[in-house]
Design a protein around this motif. Sequence first.
Motif, PDB file in Angstrom:
ATOM      1  N   GLY A 284     -17.701 -52.959  23.363  1.00 42.03           N
ATOM      2  CA  GLY A 284     -17.043 -53.108  22.071  1.00 42.03           C
ATOM      3  C   GLY A 284     -17.569 -52.079  21.097  1.00 42.03           C
ATOM      4  N   VAL A 285     -17.273 -52.294  19.828  1.00 39.39           N
ATOM      5  CA  VAL A 285     -17.695 -51.374  18.777  1.00 39.39           C
ATOM      6  C   VAL A 285     -18.313 -52.171  17.631  1.00 39.39           C
ATOM      7  CG1 VAL A 285     -16.970 -49.602  17.135  1.00 39.39           C
ATOM      8  CG2 VAL A 285     -15.889 -49.721  19.386  1.00 39.39           C
ATOM      9  N   ASP A 286     -19.477 -51.754  17.197  1.00 43.73           N
ATOM     10  CA  ASP A 286     -20.132 -52.323  16.021  1.00 43.73           C
ATOM     11  C   ASP A 286     -19.917 -51.340  14.875  1.00 43.73           C
ATOM     12  OD1 ASP A 286     -21.881 -53.326  14.074  1.00 43.73           O
ATOM     13  OD2 ASP A 286     -23.271 -54.078  15.579  1.00 43.73           O
ATOM     14  N   ARG A 287     -18.797 -51.485  14.179  1.00 47.36           N
ATOM     15  CA  ARG A 287     -18.390 -50.482  13.193  1.00 47.36           C
ATOM     16  C   ARG A 287     -19.370 -50.367  12.028  1.00 47.36           C
ATOM     17  NH1 ARG A 287     -13.368 -48.698  14.324  1.00 47.36           N
ATOM     18  NH2 ARG A 287     -12.037 -49.989  15.647  1.00 47.36           N
ATOM     19  N   GLN A 288     -19.986 -51.462  11.656  1.00 48.39           N
ATOM     20  CA  GLN A 288     -20.906 -51.440  10.515  1.00 48.39           C
ATOM     21  C   GLN A 288     -22.337 -51.089  10.917  1.00 48.39           C
ATOM     22  OE1 GLN A 288     -19.567 -51.739   7.473  1.00 48.39           O
ATOM     23  NE2 GLN A 288     -17.616 -51.962   8.559  1.00 48.39           N
ATOM     24  N   GLY A 293     -22.239 -56.670  16.016  1.00 46.37           N
ATOM     25  CA  GLY A 293     -21.258 -56.329  17.040  1.00 46.37           C
ATOM     26  C   GLY A 293     -21.885 -56.205  18.413  1.00 46.37           C
ATOM     27  N   LEU A 294     -23.093 -55.630  18.470  1.00 42.59           N
ATOM     28  CA  LEU A 294     -23.813 -55.543  19.742  1.00 42.59           C
ATOM     29  C   LEU A 294     -24.141 -56.943  20.253  1.00 42.59           C
ATOM     30  CD1 LEU A 294     -25.324 -54.049  21.984  1.00 42.59           C
ATOM     31  CD2 LEU A 294     -27.285 -53.851  20.436  1.00 42.59           C
ATOM     32  N   ALA A 295     -24.574 -57.826  19.369  1.00 39.96           N
ATOM     33  CA  ALA A 295     -24.859 -59.206  19.774  1.00 39.96           C
ATOM     34  C   ALA A 295     -23.616 -59.875  20.344  1.00 39.96           C
ATOM     35  CB  ALA A 295     -25.392 -59.998  18.580  1.00 39.96           C
ATOM     36  N   ARG A 296     -22.459 -59.623  19.712  1.00 38.60           N
ATOM     37  CA  ARG A 296     -21.210 -60.193  20.210  1.00 38.60           C
ATOM     38  C   ARG A 296     -20.903 -59.698  21.627  1.00 38.60           C
ATOM     39  NH1 ARG A 296     -18.438 -58.375  16.496  1.00 38.60           N
ATOM     40  NH2 ARG A 296     -17.471 -56.574  17.502  1.00 38.60           N
TER      41      ARG A 296
END
Length: 425
Positions: A284-288, A293-296
Amino acid sequence: MTMLSRRAVVTGFGVLSPIGNAPEALWSALLAGTAGVGRITLFDPSHLPSQIAGEVKDFQPRQMIDKSYRRTLNAMARTVSLGVVGCQWAMADAGLSRGSFDPQRCGIEFASVMGATELDDLGPAAVRSIRPDRSGPDMRAWGEHGIPEVPPLWMLKYLPNMPACHATILYDIQGPSNTQIIGDVAGASALEEALRILRRQAADIMLVGGSEAKVHPLSLSRFNLFAEFSRRNEDPAGAVRPFDRDRDGTALGEGAAVFVLENLEHARQRGASVYAEVMAVASGVDRQYTGQGLARVIRQALALAGITPEEVDHVNAHGLGTRAGDRFEARGIAEVFGTRTPVFAPLSRFGNLGAASALLELACSVLALRHGWLPPTLNHQHPDPECPIHVHVGEPRPVRRPYVVKTTYTDLGQCAAIVIRRPDN
């Protein structure tokens, strides 16, 4: 049988790295605490602020590449030849050779990037195209005198899909073939797609690898302008310090890591030995760039594997040694695992291999599962409060649980997580 119930296992791998070529050499170096980052020897780095990198020692492609295929070496950049040798070694380690498998049931997923051009390939053309007053390029001169100086096979030497192309020719691979170019996440992406191909029964065997060779005067001159590189030139072995309070940047490396990923039933039918089972890959992508996002993505990988964080022996982190990158990754890991799960960051031993990095780092945990010991992380001396994780240091510790999670990311926030499992046999 459901798609997720089709099991995929690693039955062989080849590796070329700054701390060892071949799995057992890599394992011995990991246990010994060998550091592969040193002063650059492939060219004179004295003009660079950061003069250190991880170099593959004694790489002699003419002696390593199959005799029947050596005529193509002139059309291979170092990135490509590293990848081709890695493919050869992985196939040999798995007990596979050309003609020993159904070529239509074998595919390849490779991670690479555009290779850095050798100076001799474009240098003469550039010189012929400079204006007499040296104010810039003369496009007429480029067309009349520069282009004829460019070697005819110039582009084919450096394209990112060349390792996969050469491997398909060498082994007559006729199944699915693709190249991933997403930087440090590319290896995980290649593994993710290969896993999907096996699970939908489009192949029985997938060659999954990555290679990169950025220890090059053009690449490093460019990266030194904007990348966060350690400038501990006087202490290269201790320069890359994952999650450490005093970290000042990373170092580049070079090499290749290639796995043979195989349907479990197919592997059993031919009596292949198994290094590890690949349970899941998520991306996925952690835009912020917050770590959430990495945890997700990590939670998604755990859910796909059908396990909980408590079943994970250790997290294999990218651990670049950069200020923002380590903070980002540590926050993502901590949100899922807290401080209870050991974190292992092997990159400090050999530098960042870019497209090859995720798979070489993963190879370290594959070997840890195989041998039952987790080597320590090098150069982590002062924990950083902004990196709230438990980094494993000191002596090797026993592997106590059957699963490992591998994380990786890019500075744009692209991220991935891989779950592997200790084999049954």
